[in-house]
Structures are given as C-alpha cells and as structure tokens.
Write an enzyme that holds these catalytic residues in place. Structure first.
Site: not given
Ligand code: FAD
Ligand code: DHB
Length: 409
Positions: A75, A204, A296, A300, A388
């Site tokens: 995009h 948005y 979110p 980021k 962004y």
């Molecule tokens: P997580 O994905 O939470 O992974 C952590 C892992 O550790 C999990 O698999 C969990 O099961 C495991 N775990 C937990 N406790 C234990 C334990 N005790 N022992 C072993 N394993 C364990 N980010 C973006 O960059 N762009 C976006 O568009 C965006 N949109 C989002 C939309 C939504 C609705 C949400 C909720 C989040 C969004 N995010 C976005 C954020 C993104 O999803 C998270 O920042 C990302 O998942 C972080 O990755 P992580 O590996 O640090 O943590």
């Molecule tokens: C999506 C998630 C976000 O948090 C955002 O700012 C834009 C798009 C997505 O899930 O596509």
C-alpha cells in the site's frame, strides 16, 4: 528430567521469538524456543496486519518471504476520514518511495514456524510451568514441563519474547525496572469478514460515535475495527449490530462504504501504552510485547518486536564472534529510543482519532483542527508518513549478519 544445553533460550514463539530464532540460526547461534500455546493457537490468533517497509525487508533478507511476496498487499497510501470526507495521504510520494505491506501476523508466524522446522532446531509447543533462573549468573536456566517430562535448558542468555502476559518480565526483581503506563478508556472490536475490500487502501475514520478502521487481509477478506468501551463483552454485539455501527461510522459523503459479508471472527482488544525499561536484567533480554505495548492505532507492535530482535542479534553476534559485550550493554538504550518514538506516534494517532468519555467541546474541536491540519498540510502529512512506514533502522542488516545471499537460504 531432560537436560539440554543451548546458547540462547527463547521464551515465546510469537513474532519476536521466532524472528530472533531465525536470525540467530543464520548466524550459527544455537537456540531452544519454548512456547506455552499449541502451534495451531499461535498461528490462528488474529492480530497485526501492517508491516513497515523495514520489517518486509527483514523477512526478505531472512529468506522467509515466499508467502509475503505472493500474498502481501503493498500500500502506497492510506485514507483519513473525518466529517464524512476521505483524505488520501500518499505515503510513497512523501517518503521517497516507501510503503507498508498488508500481510497477516498469522501468515508471518506460520512462515517463521515453517522456517524453524526446516532448521530442525528445537521448538517446544504446549510447554507448561515455564520459569527462568540464575539471571544474574553467566549460566541462566530455563525450566519447563513438556509431554509429562521436566526439562532444564542451560543457556548463556535468555530472550524474554513471551508477550505482555509472559513470565520473563515478572521474573525481574521489583526495583530493577521502571514501568511507564497509560490505559485508555476504550478498546477495539475487530472482525474478519468474508467480503471483498471496497478500498485498495486503509481508511482511518474519526466519527462522532467513535473511531473506526477499514483494513483487509486478501482480495476476499476485509478486516474492520470499531472503538468500543473498555472491557466491552463481545457477546453484547450481534453481527447485525456490528455491521450497523461499522456502516454508520465509515460511510462517507461520496457514498463509499465497506462491503458487508459473513463475519468469520470477532474479538475485543483493550488499549494501553506500556514501557518497562531497561529491557535487560543480567543475562535476560526482553524483546517485543514483553517489554512494551503500544495501542494498535499506529500499527507498530509487531514492527517494534522485529526491530528489537535485529538489535539483539547484532549484540549476540558480536559476543559470540568477537567476545565483545558493548552491544549487549547498549541493547536496551538503542531499543528504548525507538520504542518511545513509536509510543509517541501511537499515542498521538490514538488521541487524535478516538472519542474520549468526558471530553470537553474544546477537546473535540481541537481534534477536528488536528485532523484538518493533518490532511491539508504537506509537512503534517510527511510527518505521519515517515512514522507510519517506519523510521530508519537503528542497526544495519549487515551488523546482524544478514547478507543478500541469506535471502535464498
Ligand atoms: P506475542 O505475539 O504476544 O508472542 C508472545 C508469545 O509468547 C505467545 O505466542 C505466547 O503464547 C507466548 N507465551 C506467553 N507466556 C509464555 C510462557 N510463560 N512460556 C512460554 N511462552 C509464553 N502490530 C503491528 O506492528 N502492526 C499492526 O497492524 C498491528 N495490529 C494489531 C491489531 C490488534 C488487534 C492487536 C491486538 C495487536 C496488533 N499489533 C500490531 C501488535 C502485535 O500483534 C504485537 O505487538 C505482536 O504480536 C508482538 O509480538 P511478540 O512476539 O512480542 O508477542
Ligand atoms: C491493522 C491493524 C492496525 O492496528 C492498524 O493500525 C491498521 C491495520 C490490521 O489488522 O490490518
């Protein structure tokens, strides 16, 4: 009791843990990854969709981009709507050709698990009772149960990639970290719908009734979000009520609106900003959501996780190849600077685009003025665009041991 030895024990197989595991693998550094959930649970969890240019480049350099190149949607712009009018922000034009790519976190995680499996290095799903010990020593230990057996992994370092509800951060003694937090009085209700996206780019929306966001996952699947009160039970929203509200908030004066379709998945996510610093305690290094959460709105979180592990890889590589510890010592400072800039951006996007309970008429007019300025000033649009698509990386791919030829491994 199973006793293992590795260089880096990684807790969590989300984007942070899996990316780190693969980066270290390409540098010949041994890891054991321990994940509390099942493989299917980790893959099916619907979350992020927006990948910054730098995250895309990293996945390409890691050689895990077959799916991304086939199905990722590049995009070059996005829309901001207020007062029923859509305004386009040309990300590529404003940033010298940079863009974002829509590719679901599910797919990123699936691709990384496949890449991990191909290396045959250990990845334990469904681990129970995960705990970390001896963090102040040079031989920290990771313990867990798997398939009814107790396991003990002797490590040089432990990477806490276990997200916001993990065990690594709570294992750091109180007082060794400072926590900064802001909780927002709303959450996002998110849906996946079987409907062709009616716009090629994200929208948005600021609406009197609250924020709404139009996104997508594929040419057949639309992803939509709606601001709802914090802790709103998903059961209180019928599919019909969700569509009514989506259409009310998103339909613009020129008649644009999302296509309606069968709702495949729905859930509510709370919103908060959180930083725990420093991101290191002894031989434990935190990366991703275990150290910081962003609301979110700025998209980021996953991207910050990717930049953390790139910085950590540079540090671990320098340690193993040259016995140098200064990058390990700098790890937290380098990451935290980027984290705060992402926090500021995410807070600003959130504050500008949502309705706040008890906001005054002044606050409301200020938000409208903010959006008016954003969509009419090239300087303001440029500022949004460069944040962004992602600010420049702190460390080069080369310093993390990635060369172009790794793309084919
Ligand atoms: P997580 O994905 O939470 O992974 C952590 C892992 O550790 C999990 O698999 C969990 O099961 C495991 N775990 C937990 N406790 C234990 C334990 N005790 N022992 C072993 N394993 C364990 N980010 C973006 O960059 N762009 C976006 O568009 C965006 N949109 C989002 C939309 C939504 C609705 C949400 C909720 C989040 C969004 N995010 C976005 C954020 C993104 O999803 C998270 O920042 C990302 O998942 C972080 O990755 P992580 O590996 O640090 O943590
Ligand atoms: C999506 C998630 C976000 O948090 C955002 O700012 C834009 C798009 C997505 O899930 O596509």
């Amino acid at each position: 009791m199973g006793s293992l030895r590795t260089q880096v024990g990684i807790v969590g197989a989300g984007p942070a843990g899996l990316l780190l595991g693969h980066l270290l693998h390409l540098n010949g550094i041994d890891t054991v990854v321990v994940e509390a959930r099942s493989r299917d649970y980790v893959i099916d969890r619907v979350r992020a969709g927006v990948l910054e240019q730098g995250t895309v480049d990293l996945l390409v350099a890691l050689g895990v981009s077959t799916g991304l190149c086939r199905a990722g949607l590049r995009h070059e712009g996005l829309y901001v709507t207020f007062d029923g009018r859509r305004h386009r922000i040309d990300l590529a034009d404003l940033t010298g050709g940079k863009a974002i790519t829509i590719y679901g976190q599910n797919e990123v995680v699936r691709d990384l698990i496949d890449a991990r499996s191909a290396t045959t290095r250990p990845l334990y799903f469904g681990a129970e009772g995960v705990s970390v010990h001896g963090l102040e020593t040079s031989k920290p230990v990771l313990r867990f149960q798997h398939g009814g057996t107790d396991h003990e992994v002797h490590c040089d370092f432990i990477a806490g990639c276990d997200g916001s509800h993990g065990i690594c951060r709570p294992s750091i003694p109180a007082g060794a970290q400072t926590v900064y937090e802001r909780v927002y009085p709303f959450g996002w209700l998110g849906i996946l719908a079987e409907a062709a996206p009616s716009s090629d780019e994200l929208v948005y929306t600021y609406h009197e009734r609250g924020f709404a966001l139009f996104s997508m996952r594929s040419p057949r699947i639309t992803r939509l979000y709606l601001q709802v009160p914090a802790d709103e039970p998903i059961e209180s929203w019928s599919d019909e009520a969700i569509w009514d509200e989506m259409l009310t908030r998103m339909t613009t004066r020129d008649g644009w609106r999302p296509n309606v379709g069968r709702i495949l998945q729905k859930s509510v996510t709370p919103m908060r900003s959180f930083v725990a610093a420093p991101m290191r305690y002894g031989r434990l290094f935190l990366a991703g959501d275990s150290a910081h959460i962003v609301p979110p709105t700025g998209a980021k979180g996953l991207n910050l996780a990717a930049s953390d592990v790139l910085v950590l890889t540079r540090a671990l590589r320098a340690f193993y190849e040259q016995g140098r510890t200064e990058w390990l010592d700098e790890y937290s400072n380098v990451c935290v600077r980027r984290v705060w800039r992402a926090q500021r951006f995410s807070w600003w996007m959130t504050s500008t685009l949502h309705r706040f309970p008890n906001e005054s008429a002044f606050d409301h007019q200020r938000q409208i003025a903010d959006l008016d300025y954003l969509t009419s000033s090239r300087a303001a649009m440029t500022s949004l665009a460069e944040q962004y698509v992602g600010l420049p990386a702190e460390v080069s791919f080369e310093s993390a041991g990635l060369q172009l030829h790794t793309a084919s491994r």
